[in-house]
Motif scaffolding. Structure first.
Motif, short mmCIF file in Angstrom:
data_model
loop_
_atom_site.label_atom_id
_atom_site.label_comp_id
_atom_site.label_asym_id
_atom_site.label_seq_id
_atom_site.Cartn_x
_atom_site.Cartn_y
_atom_site.Cartn_z
N ALA A 229 25.25 -2.70 19.09
CA ALA A 229 26.46 -2.73 19.91
C ALA A 229 27.68 -2.37 19.06
CB ALA A 229 26.64 -4.12 20.54
N GLU A 230 27.69 -2.83 17.82
CA GLU A 230 28.79 -2.48 16.91
C GLU A 230 28.82 -0.98 16.65
OE1 GLU A 230 32.10 -3.59 14.64
OE2 GLU A 230 30.81 -4.92 15.83
N LEU A 231 27.65 -0.33 16.71
CA LEU A 231 27.54 1.11 16.43
C LEU A 231 27.44 1.94 17.70
CD1 LEU A 231 24.92 0.89 13.54
CD2 LEU A 231 27.39 1.20 13.31
N GLN A 232 27.69 1.33 18.86
CA GLN A 232 27.41 1.99 20.14
C GLN A 232 28.01 3.38 20.24
OE1 GLN A 232 28.42 -0.40 23.53
NE2 GLN A 232 27.86 1.16 25.03
N ASN A 233 29.24 3.56 19.81
CA ASN A 233 29.91 4.86 19.94
C ASN A 233 29.47 5.88 18.90
OD1 ASN A 233 31.43 3.95 22.15
ND2 ASN A 233 33.02 3.11 20.81
N GLN A 234 28.64 5.43 17.95
CA GLN A 234 28.16 6.34 16.91
C GLN A 234 26.69 6.72 17.07
OE1 GLN A 234 29.20 4.73 12.94
NE2 GLN A 234 30.62 3.36 13.98
N LEU A 235 26.01 6.15 18.07
CA LEU A 235 24.59 6.41 18.23
C LEU A 235 24.36 7.82 18.77
CD1 LEU A 235 23.47 2.98 19.73
CD2 LEU A 235 23.19 3.78 17.37
N PRO A 236 23.29 8.49 18.33
CA PRO A 236 23.04 9.87 18.75
C PRO A 236 22.76 9.99 20.25
CG PRO A 236 21.73 9.29 16.82
CD PRO A 236 22.30 8.02 17.34
N GLU A 237 23.11 11.13 20.81
CA GLU A 237 22.73 11.46 22.19
C GLU A 237 21.34 12.07 22.23
OE1 GLU A 237 24.48 11.11 25.27
OE2 GLU A 237 25.60 9.68 24.03
N THR A 238 20.89 12.57 21.09
CA THR A 238 19.55 13.15 20.99
C THR A 238 18.56 12.07 20.55
OG1 THR A 238 20.11 13.86 18.75
CG2 THR A 238 20.39 15.47 20.51
N ALA A 239 17.29 12.44 20.44
CA ALA A 239 16.25 11.47 20.11
C ALA A 239 16.46 10.87 18.71
CB ALA A 239 14.88 12.14 20.19
N TYR A 240 16.31 9.55 18.63
CA TYR A 240 16.44 8.88 17.33
C TYR A 240 15.60 7.61 17.32
CZ TYR A 240 19.71 5.55 19.50
OH TYR A 240 20.29 4.59 20.30
N THR A 241 15.32 7.16 16.10
CA THR A 241 14.58 5.91 15.88
C THR A 241 15.47 4.94 15.13
OG1 THR A 241 12.42 7.00 15.83
CG2 THR A 241 12.59 4.87 14.74
N VAL A 242 15.42 3.67 15.53
CA VAL A 242 16.12 2.62 14.80
C VAL A 242 15.10 1.56 14.42
CG1 VAL A 242 16.89 1.57 16.98
CG2 VAL A 242 17.96 0.90 14.83
N ASP A 243 14.89 1.43 13.12
CA ASP A 243 13.96 0.46 12.56
C ASP A 243 14.75 -0.73 12.00
OD1 ASP A 243 11.60 2.02 12.92
OD2 ASP A 243 12.10 3.17 11.13
N VAL A 244 14.24 -1.93 12.17
CA VAL A 244 14.85 -3.08 11.50
C VAL A 244 13.76 -3.94 10.87
CG1 VAL A 244 16.87 -3.18 13.01
CG2 VAL A 244 14.87 -4.59 13.54
N GLN A 245 14.14 -4.59 9.79
CA GLN A 245 13.29 -5.56 9.12
C GLN A 245 14.04 -6.90 9.15
OE1 GLN A 245 14.38 -2.66 6.95
NE2 GLN A 245 13.07 -1.61 8.41
N PHE A 246 13.44 -7.90 9.76
CA PHE A 246 14.08 -9.20 9.85
C PHE A 246 13.85 -9.96 8.54
CE2 PHE A 246 12.86 -8.16 14.30
CZ PHE A 246 14.15 -7.96 14.77
#
Length: 290
Positions: A229-246
């Protein structure tokens, strides 16, 4: 693993029933050679619930823009995840599982008005140090087009293992250029009301202490959603992957620091404790290679 047999659902599995089953299966043991059931679940023609989406945006910090937040499809998948790990023959108790990693690929923005078809199944069971890891896969399509998929990696602790510690690991440098957030103590209850994940460890100090925590902890998927949500305006409009490690649990209420760093081809982000050092989450955003 054999070919998965999918069962069609008319409605999402009720979370109240899921958690009741989780209590009944609390004593399940994996045995010496656990295997995963070759089953999957499908839920088709899922339509938007405007009030639910608004509540999700509010608790996670997303702005309304006519598109589903990239983490929102997980709300449709989570009841199916719970039902899968409560299937007869599943080798681990639901209450003993820890969500350690999560990967989401969004192939294009999803409109609020699109109906979604959700498919979930189990796989990738591996023996690791001190326990087992396995994945829950989710694929979401609309009109025959795959638009979103995820892999949630869970860990079950059995004990044992090498027990080695990384004594020589360097102390990480404090984060710079961070954004500070205040995380209220009721965040787990608010997110639980939206997601259906009312695991006692997220709700109250007393209920968390029953499971060995000093007080309630934030949901991992809330932390991921809040970062995006903090990065909402920076996220790509094209296909992308977001990985997280808790990483380390976030005891709430809490003050945390968010750091985002642009790298070649994407960005890396971290969610850290107030000291700017102890990590709660690490994430990477990368474009999908065409």
């Amino acid at each position: 693993m054999s070919e998965v047999t999918f069962r069609e659902l008319r409605n999402p599995p009720p979370m109240v029933i899921n958690f009741a089953k989780a209590v009944l299966r609390a004593t399940v043991k994996p045995g010496k050679s656990p295997t995963l059931p070759d089953v999957g679940l499908r839920l088709n023609d899922v339509a938007l619930d405007e009030k639910h989406l608004a509540a999700y945006r509010k608790v996670c910090g997303f702005a309304a823009d006519g598109k589903l937040p990239v983490t929102y499809p997980h709300m449709h998948a989570f009841p199916l995840h719970m039902a899968l790990i409560l299937t007869d023959g599943f080798p681990f108790p639901a209450m003993g599982l820890v969500h350690v990693r999560n990967s989401i690929t969004q192939y294009r923005p999803i409109s609020e008005k699109e109906q979604l078809n959700v498919k979930c199944y189990l796989g990738n069971l591996n023996k690791v140090d001190k326990g087992y890891e396995f994945s829950i896969f989710t694929s979401i399509s609309t009109g025959g087009e795959r638009v979103w998929e995820s892999e949630s990696v869970n860990f079950f602790r059995t004990g044992g293992g090498s027990g080695s510690k990384k004594k020589d690991a360097p102390t990480p440098e404090p984060a710079k250029n961070t954004v500070e957030w205040k995380v209220p103590g009721d965040t787990g209850r608010r997110y639980g009301a939206v997601s259906g994940d009312r695991n006692p460890i997220h709700l109250y100090p007393l209920s968390a202490k029953l499971f060995g925590f000093k007080r309630q902890i934030a949901h991992g998927m809330w932390s991921k959603a809040r970062c995006l949500a903090e990065l909402q305006n920076q996220l790509p409009e094209t296909a992308y992957t977001v990985d997280v490690q808790f990483k380390l649990p976030m005891f709430i209420p809490a003050t945390v620091k968010f750091e985002n760093t642009e790298v070649k081809g994407g960005s890396d982000f971290r969610l850290l404790a107030k000291d700017g050092i102890k990590p709660h989450l690490a994430g990477q955003i990368r474009p999908v290679e065409s």
